[in-house]
Design a protein around this motif. Structure first.
Motif, PDB file in Angstrom:
ATOM      1  N   LEU A  82       1.040  -2.898  -2.890  1.00  0.00           N
ATOM      2  CA  LEU A  82       0.419  -2.296  -4.342  1.00  0.00           C
ATOM      3  C   LEU A  82       0.875  -2.914  -5.082  1.00  0.00           C
ATOM      4  N   GLY A  83       1.442  -4.143  -5.010  1.00  0.00           N
ATOM      5  CA  GLY A  83       2.452  -4.442  -6.126  1.00  0.00           C
ATOM      6  C   GLY A  83       3.777  -4.715  -7.107  1.00  0.00           C
ATOM      7  N   GLY A  84       4.184  -3.407  -6.162  1.00  0.00           N
ATOM      8  CA  GLY A  84       6.066  -3.095  -6.825  1.00  0.00           C
ATOM      9  C   GLY A  84       5.486  -1.629  -8.106  1.00  0.00           C
ATOM     10  N   ASN A  85       4.589  -1.152  -8.557  1.00  0.00           N
ATOM     11  CA  ASN A  85       4.831  -0.549  -9.557  1.00  0.00           C
ATOM     12  C   ASN A  85       3.994   0.829  -9.238  1.00  0.00           C
ATOM     13  N   SER A  86       2.717   0.631  -8.689  1.00  0.00           N
ATOM     14  CA  SER A  86       1.583   1.680  -8.222  1.00  0.00           C
ATOM     15  C   SER A  86       2.575   2.853  -7.125  1.00  0.00           C
ATOM     16  N   THR A  87       2.864   4.016  -6.927  1.00  0.00           N
ATOM     17  CA  THR A  87       3.902   4.991  -6.312  1.00  0.00           C
ATOM     18  C   THR A  87       2.124   5.780  -5.852  1.00  0.00           C
ATOM     19  N   MET A  88       3.343   6.400  -4.145  1.00  0.00           N
ATOM     20  CA  MET A  88       2.841   7.109  -3.213  1.00  0.00           C
ATOM     21  C   MET A  88       3.978   7.764  -2.750  1.00  0.00           C
ATOM     22  N   GLY A  89       2.747   8.972  -2.214  1.00  0.00           N
ATOM     23  CA  GLY A  89       3.383  10.133  -1.818  1.00  0.00           C
ATOM     24  C   GLY A  89       4.698   9.380  -0.456  1.00  0.00           C
ATOM     25  N   VAL A  90       6.047   9.823  -0.445  1.00  0.00           N
ATOM     26  CA  VAL A  90       6.426   9.408   0.585  1.00  0.00           C
ATOM     27  C   VAL A  90       5.944  10.007   2.308  1.00  0.00           C
ATOM     28  N   PHE A  91       5.554  10.988   2.218  1.00  0.00           N
ATOM     29  CA  PHE A  91       4.761  11.241   3.421  1.00  0.00           C
ATOM     30  C   PHE A  91       3.202  10.124   3.369  1.00  0.00           C
ATOM     31  N   ALA A  92       2.851   9.662   2.576  1.00  0.00           N
ATOM     32  CA  ALA A  92       1.979   8.677   2.564  1.00  0.00           C
ATOM     33  C   ALA A  92       2.101   6.922   3.110  1.00  0.00           C
ATOM     34  N   SER A  93       3.738   7.192   3.254  1.00  0.00           N
ATOM     35  CA  SER A  93       4.504   6.006   3.191  1.00  0.00           C
ATOM     36  C   SER A  93       5.057   5.573   4.154  1.00  0.00           C
ATOM     37  N   ARG A  94       5.615   4.494   4.785  1.00  0.00           N
ATOM     38  CA  ARG A  94       6.840   4.055   5.525  1.00  0.00           C
ATOM     39  C   ARG A  94       8.076   3.782   4.685  1.00  0.00           C
ATOM     40  N   SER A  95       8.221   4.312   4.026  1.00  0.00           N
ATOM     41  CA  SER A  95       9.054   3.872   2.708  1.00  0.00           C
ATOM     42  C   SER A  95      10.598   4.473   4.018  1.00  0.00           C
ATOM     43  N   THR A  96      11.099   3.655   3.326  1.00  0.00           N
ATOM     44  CA  THR A  96      13.290   4.163   4.325  1.00  0.00           C
ATOM     45  C   THR A  96      13.436   4.696   3.135  1.00  0.00           C
ATOM     46  N   HIS A  97      13.808   4.783   1.810  1.00  0.00           N
ATOM     47  CA  HIS A  97      13.819   6.552   1.289  1.00  0.00           C
ATOM     48  C   HIS A  97      13.274   8.306   2.012  1.00  0.00           C
ATOM     49  N   ARG A  98      13.784   8.691   2.629  1.00  0.00           N
ATOM     50  CA  ARG A  98      12.626   9.710   2.836  1.00  0.00           C
ATOM     51  C   ARG A  98      13.965  11.166   3.456  1.00  0.00           C
ATOM     52  N   PRO A  99      13.188  12.328   2.933  1.00  0.00           N
ATOM     53  CA  PRO A  99      13.589  13.468   3.586  1.00  0.00           C
ATOM     54  C   PRO A  99      15.017  13.258   4.700  1.00  0.00           C
ATOM     55  N   ASN A 100      14.714  13.008   5.929  1.00  0.00           N
ATOM     56  CA  ASN A 100      15.219  12.769   7.218  1.00  0.00           C
ATOM     57  C   ASN A 100      15.072  10.624   6.994  1.00  0.00           C
ATOM     58  N   ALA A 101      16.211  10.124   7.132  1.00  0.00           N
ATOM     59  CA  ALA A 101      15.997   8.452   7.006  1.00  0.00           C
ATOM     60  C   ALA A 101      15.765   8.105   8.302  1.00  0.00           C
TER      61      ALA A 101
END
Length: 238
Positions: A82-101
């Motif tokens: 989304l351009g790097g500025n908009s945010t999403m909930g961590v559980f609505a993403s595939r981000s590497t930064h997660r409660p359990n990595a």
């Protein structure tokens, strides 16, 4: 945190891939021909544990985001698509930064191969950095894991680019030489660069004379954007 809320997970294997850095890795699995070689830890180097695995065309790999685990996590993450500025909930993403990595990828099963006297599992379509630790392998079941009615509004809003990739004449002899050692090299470069690995805010630009570099196997591939086409300008050994 109480003991009943904590768990121990062992590394079962390590996967070797062409990707030596995060930049340039396909955003999801099976978007390139990138191959992976899975080497099992001594404790799990038992052929009986893979009995019947040749029955499945695809496999789930569960792995640890080992390069980012120490950075912790937040409830919301920036969304590169989304351009790097908009945010999403961590559980609505595939981000590497997660409660359990922990991450998961579905890949093509290329079977067991004898490499340097040791049996290793080969896969294709990987999106993992070289040296990623695996914590589990499971068969992909088409009848259960494939949902034809699934929707993805993010991909409709910002689909992954598919640009044409060309090579300057000066790099073609080197490309031919490298392909003798890595038969998938040319296709891999095209698959990776066609997705335009530049930052999302740059992707609308069809002309970008800044030189970017992607590391594949033991080579740095330099490229620019010219009239919407990815132009490979140099290939340098690392």
């Amino acid at each position: 945190m109480t003991a009943e809320n904590t768990f121990t997970i062992q590394k079962i294997a390590t996967i070797s891939t062409p990707f030596n850095q995060k930049f340039g890795i396909p955003r999801q699995p099976n978007l390139s021909v990138a191959k992976g070689i899975i080497t099992f830890e001594d404790t799990f180097d038992d052929a009986n544990m893979l009995k019947g695995i040749d029955s499945y065309s695809h496999l789930w790999l569960l792995f640890v985001f080992h390069q980012t685990i120490d950075r912790g996590w937040k409830s919301t993450v920036k969304a590169p698509r989304l351009g790097g500025n908009s945010t999403m909930g961590v559980f609505a993403s595939r981000s590497t930064h997660r409660p359990n990595a922990i991450g998961m990828s579905v890949v093509k099963n290329k079977g067991m191969h004898l490499i340097n006297g040791k049996k290793k599992l080969m896969v294709e379509g990987v999106d993992l950095v070289n040296g990623t630790p695996l914590v589990d392998i499971k068969p992909y079941l088409h009848y259960a894991d494939s949902v034809d009615s699934a929707t993805d509004s993010l991909n409709q809003l910002r689909p992954i680019p598919q640009r044409e990739v060309i090579f300057e004449n000066s790099v073609k002899p080197q490309l031919t030489e490298i392909s003798r050692r890595h038969s998938d090299f040319t296709q891999l470069v095209c698959d990776v660069l066609a997705q335009d690995p530049r930052p999302a805010y740059k992707q609308p630009l069809d002309n970008d004379d800044k030189t970017y570099k992607v590391s594949l196997y033991n080579f740095d591939i330099s490229f620019i954007l010219k009239e919407g086409t990815v132009v490979v300008t140099q290939i340098a050994a690392l």
